[in-house]
Design a protein around this motif. Structure first.
Motif: not given
Length: 272
Positions: A110-137
């Motif tokens: 949860v971020l206290g910053k206004e972001l367009p959808h494209k930038l929200i998705e970039a952050r979500r994708a980066a976290i998801a990629k890291k979670a896969v790398e770590l074997g969490v997802l």
């Protein structure tokens, strides 16, 4: 877009600063109550500097809605923004969040910053990629990574007038107040003793409020017989209290507020 008196603009979320975590916690608590989820299934913390393993709030047994994921969820709050790499790095060191996600929970940043959808998705994708790398997802399970920005928080919070009116969010307390402030008034601190007729009236009010569609409920009677206190006690309910707005003067600002409630299919109770 014109905002009504109970709507919260994204810039009010951005302006919360040190109060950001408390605000999101109260929003989660209100949502849990409104969905009749047992309150003991939600744990929150107001201590930002306490080591928490990347979990500022945790919910088990959640019921899927526009705002809550189904089942367990781990929530991490950041009052400012995180770039995609920083968001991924934050998750990489969030040991408890990883453990919960590995066991099936959804991770919500949860971020206290206004972001367009494209930038929200970039952050979500980066976290998801890291979670896969770590074997969490697993790669096909990255939908359990969510990111909320100030825009989404504002839309969510606008569903709870008590938050819009709270001093925490800079609400118009001089015009109206939330249930908590209303109940603190001196006339309402006297012990409430309900007889059968009053209990019947409370049940009738709650049933009317819970009815689908627009509700315009007027409670009338001679001055001093206890109409206001009866209404307060009827609203003293975990699911209803977060939706209450008490307007002291219905002939001035009150008329505008009530009209706005009705336009949005919300409940208006006028005591005269």
């Amino acid at each position: 877009m014109t905002l009504g008196p109970f709507d919260i603009a994204p810039d009010r979320i951005v302006g919360l600063k040190a109060a950001f975590s408390e605000f999101v916690n109260r929003l989660l608590e209100a949502q849990v109550r409104s969905q009749n989820i047992a309150s003991n299934l939600l744990s929150v913390t107001s201590e930002e500097n306490t080591p928490d393993g990347g979990v500022d709030a945790a919910l088990s047994g959640g019921v899927a809605s526009d705002w809550l994921p189904d089942g367990a969820s781990a929530w991490q709050f950041k009052r400012a923004d995180l770039q995609p790499k920083a968001a991924a790095d934050e998750f990489a060191k969030a040991s408890w969040a990883q453990s919960l996600v590995r066991d099936g929970a959804t991770y919500v940043l949860v971020l206290g910053k206004e972001l367009p959808h494209k930038l929200i998705e970039a952050r979500r994708a980066a976290i998801a990629k890291k979670a896969v790398e770590l074997g969490v997802l697993a790669q096909d399970d990255v939908g359990r990574i969510w990111v909320y920005d100030a825009n989404k928080l504002a839309r969510w919070a606008s569903g709870f007038p008590s938050l819009a009116l709270s001093a925490l969010a800079g609400g118009p307390g001089s015009v109206a107040c939330n249930f908590e402030k209303w109940a603190e008034g001196r006339p309402h601190t006297v012990a409430w003793v309900a007889d059968g007729a009053r209990q019947d009236a409370i049940r009738a009010i709650r049933e009317a409020v819970a009815a689908p569609g627009v509700v315009d409920l007027r409670i009338q009677g001679d001055s001093g017989i206890g109409k206001t206190r009866l209404t307060l006690e009827a609203m003293r309910d975990a699911a209803l209290a977060p939706l209450v707005v008490y307007v002291r003067d219905a002939q001035t600002a009150g008329e505008e507020l009530f009209a706005h409630l009705l336009e949005q299919d919300r409940v208006a109770i006028l005591v005269v």
